[in-house]
Design an enzyme around this catalytic site. Structure first.
Site, mmCIF file in Angstrom:
data_model
loop_
_atom_site.group_PDB
_atom_site.id
_atom_site.type_symbol
_atom_site.label_atom_id
_atom_site.label_comp_id
_atom_site.label_asym_id
_atom_site.label_seq_id
_atom_site.Cartn_x
_atom_site.Cartn_y
_atom_site.Cartn_z
ATOM 1 C CD GLN A 162 -2.779 -0.903 -0.374
ATOM 2 O OE1 GLN A 162 -3.530 -0.011 -0.799
ATOM 3 N NE2 GLN A 162 -2.601 -1.875 -1.248
ATOM 4 C CG HIS A 222 -1.616 2.334 -3.905
ATOM 5 N ND1 HIS A 222 -2.090 2.406 -5.411
ATOM 6 C CD2 HIS A 222 -2.376 1.188 -3.425
ATOM 7 C CE1 HIS A 222 -2.864 1.275 -5.443
ATOM 8 N NE2 HIS A 222 -3.222 0.755 -4.154
ATOM 9 C CG HIS A 254 -50.659 16.476 4.436
ATOM 10 N ND1 HIS A 254 -50.216 17.754 4.061
ATOM 11 C CD2 HIS A 254 -49.686 15.702 4.198
ATOM 12 C CE1 HIS A 254 -48.832 17.553 3.657
ATOM 13 N NE2 HIS A 254 -48.546 16.488 3.777
ATOM 14 C CG ASP A 262 -5.151 -3.767 -3.722
ATOM 15 O OD1 ASP A 262 -6.608 -3.218 -3.196
ATOM 16 O OD2 ASP A 262 -4.105 -3.361 -3.489
ATOM 17 C CD GLU A 294 -8.559 2.244 0.706
ATOM 18 O OE1 GLU A 294 -7.160 2.408 1.131
ATOM 19 O OE2 GLU A 294 -8.934 1.885 -0.509
ATOM 20 C CG HIS A 295 -7.182 -1.851 2.062
ATOM 21 N ND1 HIS A 295 -6.607 -0.672 1.687
ATOM 22 C CD2 HIS A 295 -7.734 -2.371 1.041
ATOM 23 C CE1 HIS A 295 -6.799 -0.527 0.408
ATOM 24 N NE2 HIS A 295 -7.501 -1.653 -0.118
HETATM 25 P P1 NAD Z 1 -5.039 10.336 -9.916
HETATM 26 O O1 NAD Z 1 -5.421 9.995 -11.249
HETATM 27 O O2 NAD Z 1 -5.898 10.339 -8.617
HETATM 28 O O3 NAD Z 1 -4.436 11.733 -9.936
HETATM 29 C C1 NAD Z 1 -3.615 12.436 -11.062
HETATM 30 C C2 NAD Z 1 -4.195 13.792 -11.594
HETATM 31 O O4 NAD Z 1 -4.121 14.726 -10.293
HETATM 32 C C3 NAD Z 1 -3.450 14.580 -12.539
HETATM 33 O O5 NAD Z 1 -4.019 14.174 -13.770
HETATM 34 C C4 NAD Z 1 -3.474 15.954 -12.400
HETATM 35 O O6 NAD Z 1 -4.492 16.529 -13.094
HETATM 36 C C5 NAD Z 1 -3.909 16.010 -10.838
HETATM 37 N N1 NAD Z 1 -2.876 16.759 -10.183
HETATM 38 C C6 NAD Z 1 -1.625 16.277 -9.947
HETATM 39 N N2 NAD Z 1 -0.897 17.472 -9.359
HETATM 40 C C7 NAD Z 1 -1.765 18.303 -9.306
HETATM 41 C C8 NAD Z 1 -1.521 19.648 -8.531
HETATM 42 N N3 NAD Z 1 -0.566 20.080 -8.108
HETATM 43 N N4 NAD Z 1 -2.896 20.511 -8.524
HETATM 44 C C9 NAD Z 1 -3.772 20.163 -9.216
HETATM 45 N N5 NAD Z 1 -3.971 18.919 -9.769
HETATM 46 C C10 NAD Z 1 -2.953 17.963 -9.868
HETATM 47 O O7 NAD Z 1 -3.566 9.601 -9.638
HETATM 48 P P2 NAD Z 1 -2.608 9.440 -8.587
HETATM 49 O O8 NAD Z 1 -1.943 10.762 -8.291
HETATM 50 O O9 NAD Z 1 -1.586 8.327 -8.874
HETATM 51 O O10 NAD Z 1 -3.421 9.173 -7.279
HETATM 52 C C11 NAD Z 1 -4.116 7.915 -7.166
HETATM 53 C C12 NAD Z 1 -4.523 7.745 -5.802
HETATM 54 O O11 NAD Z 1 -5.671 6.921 -5.666
HETATM 55 C C13 NAD Z 1 -3.644 7.214 -4.848
HETATM 56 O O12 NAD Z 1 -3.625 8.204 -3.773
HETATM 57 C C14 NAD Z 1 -4.131 6.028 -4.378
HETATM 58 O O13 NAD Z 1 -3.564 5.519 -3.089
HETATM 59 C C15 NAD Z 1 -5.601 6.149 -4.506
HETATM 60 N N6 NAD Z 1 -6.214 4.993 -4.708
HETATM 61 C C16 NAD Z 1 -7.336 4.776 -3.677
HETATM 62 C C17 NAD Z 1 -8.169 3.656 -3.961
HETATM 63 C C18 NAD Z 1 -9.443 3.548 -2.722
HETATM 64 O O14 NAD Z 1 -10.361 2.463 -2.944
HETATM 65 N N7 NAD Z 1 -9.474 4.294 -1.656
HETATM 66 C C19 NAD Z 1 -7.855 2.382 -4.970
HETATM 67 C C20 NAD Z 1 -7.083 2.745 -5.863
HETATM 68 C C21 NAD Z 1 -6.252 4.029 -5.701
#
Ligand code: NAD
Length: 428
Positions: free
Chosen positions: A258, A261, A418, A359, A325-326
């Site tokens: 995790q 991620h 009513h 996952d 969450e997990h």
């Molecule tokens: P993401 O797709 O969520 O975010 C990427 C986007 O964030 C980019 O396209 C950009 O537009 C935006 N961004 C980046 N920097 C920015 C800034 N400074 N200002 C404004 N916008 C900005 O992808 P990620 O960043 O890899 O995040 C994925 C998240 O999802 C991780 O935190 C992961 O832990 C989480 N996740 C949660 C679950 C759940 O069930 N809770 C499951 C899978 C993943």
């Protein structure tokens, strides 16, 4: 490493605080500005913000059919088979969640029905900022398809070449999703909620994402009447409860799974044994060096904790307070602890249930509430893609039987109109 009972209340609260929501004010403003820009400038703002945040100039927002064909051709058979197998697993678990209408004659001539119908249009957010997540396509696309949603739209941020990963496109194809846009972040959520020249708005948006995505979902669900979101599914969290019987190498591997991620992921070990905590720490130090995403994992580990409790009962209390969450339970009698758990998005029981199984392919949904919302919000399921509504049908005799009750209660509330709606019928 923290000793739980030696911490005061404030220290305990701090120990279980989430890293991602420390800068709430700045985040709120950034996201509000993005939403405003999409509202005023539509497609143009999408191109501009994608260039700013994703560092790529898109020529169009929507993925072409040709791109889908090419992605399918490029993927190896082995990879396609893995995606198909996961698809089948998730489908099996979600198809079993289908419900039938409930019809009850609450008294002779009074029939009440609870009906379920698919939400008309849904948007699926697939994160890809730091890693493309085809597994999330399946977790959202399979229930959307099974529920029978009319229009399913997928959005996913582009990579540096302006493309979406082949695996994501292939998984979308399996789920029969044909409307795909190469956009991500808060701007993608805003486009789905408000609509732009190219993208028609949807009724409800689903999917996890980073803090910008999660904040946009929150703000837009309050801003746009009738626009709903699945849940606040933010940066990943894992809490492991382990005792002496646990294998420290397994526990460390799970925590790292995790931590990799994102830098804002949070992993926590709660144990009744200082030895376990020390051995897990040793394993973490060893195993993290082997990861391709070790820099990200190390940042996440900075916000993580090894908590030593007086006994396993206290460990469960800490877990319930955090509401992960997990939750992974690696103790001698995990089933026994299960009954004491009051808040967790998804639980992984025993040494051979790594979180990775949920996952990807055990069949359960990996979209789960974070930030402690597991205390009140459920993990994603088929029901989230449907709306429930009720129907009542009364015969004249049924209304007569209920009339006295309704009239008495309308008197109590002073609502004459009513009451009249009932008496006017009975007088006829
Ligand atoms: P993401 O797709 O969520 O975010 C990427 C986007 O964030 C980019 O396209 C950009 O537009 C935006 N961004 C980046 N920097 C920015 C800034 N400074 N200002 C404004 N916008 C900005 O992808 P990620 O960043 O890899 O995040 C994925 C998240 O999802 C991780 O935190 C992961 O832990 C989480 N996740 C949660 C679950 C759940 O069930 N809770 C499951 C899978 C993943």
């Amino acid at each position: 490493m923290l000793n739980w009972s030696s911490l005061n209340k404030a220290e305990q609260t701090k120990a279980l605080s989430r890293p991602a929501i420390s800068d709430n004010k700045g985040l709120r403003k950034t996201v509000a500005n993005i939403i405003d820009k999409i509202d005023k400038q539509g497609d143009n703002a999408l191109f501009e913000l994608t260039s700013l945040f994703d560092k790529v100039k898109l020529s169009s927002l929507q993925l072409t059919d040709n791109a889908v064909v090419k992605a399918t051709q490029r993927l190896s058979d082995k990879r396609k088979l893995a995606i198909q197998t996961a698809y089948g697993q998730i489908e099996r678990f979600h198809i079993a969640q289908k419900t039938t209408d409930i019809v009850v004659e609450t008294m002779p001539g009074v029939k009440c029905t609870l009906k379920t119908e698919a939400i008309d249009s849904v948007g699926l957010y697939i994160p890809a900022g730091s890693a493309p997540l085809p597994s999330t396509v399946l977790m959202l696309g399979v229930p959307a398809k099974l529920a029978g949603c009319n229009r399913v739209v997928l959005v996913c941020p582009p990579n540096k070449q302006g493309e979406i990963a082949d695996e994501i496109i292939y998984a979308a194809k399996l789920c029969q999703i044909s409307e795909i846009y190469t956009i991500g972040g808060a701007q993608a959520i805003a486009a789905l909620a408000l609509g732009t020249e190219t993208i028609k708005p949807v009724n409800k948006v689903f999917g996890p994402g980073n803090r910008f995505v999660t904040e946009a979902k929150k703000q837009l669900s309050q801003l746009v009447p009738g626009f709903a979101i699945d849940m606040p599914a933010g940066p990943s969290e894992l809490l492991v409860i382990a005792d002496d019987s646990a294998t420290p190498a397994f526990v460390a591997a799970d925590l790292l799974s995790q931590a990799e991620h994102g830098p804002d992921s949070q992993v926590i070990l709660v144990t009744n044994s200082a030895d376990v905590a020390i051995n897990v720490q040793t394993e973490l130090d060893l195993q993290v060096e082997l990861l391709s995403r070790k820099d990200i994992a190390k940042q996440a580990l900075n916000e993580s904790r090894l908590i030593v409790c007086d006994d396993i009962k206290e460990a469960v209390k800490v877990s319930n307070l955090y509401g992960p969450e997990h939750l992974s339970i690696q103790t001698e009698q995990p089933q026994q602890l299960m009954t004491k758990i009051r808040s967790a998005g998804s639980i992984f029981v025993g040494d051979y249930s790594p979180e990775s199984a949920g996952d990807y392919a055990s069949g359960t949904n990996h979209v789960l509430p974070t930030y402690g919302y597991s205390k009140v919000i459920s993990s994603l399921s088929l029901a989230d893609f449907s709306r429930r509504y009720t129907v009542q049908e009364l015969t004249k005799q049924g209304l007569q039987s209920l009339a006295e009750t309704i009239i008495e209660l309308t008197d109590a509330e002073g609502l004459d109109a009513h009451q009249r709606a009932v008496t006017i019928r009975l007088e006829k």
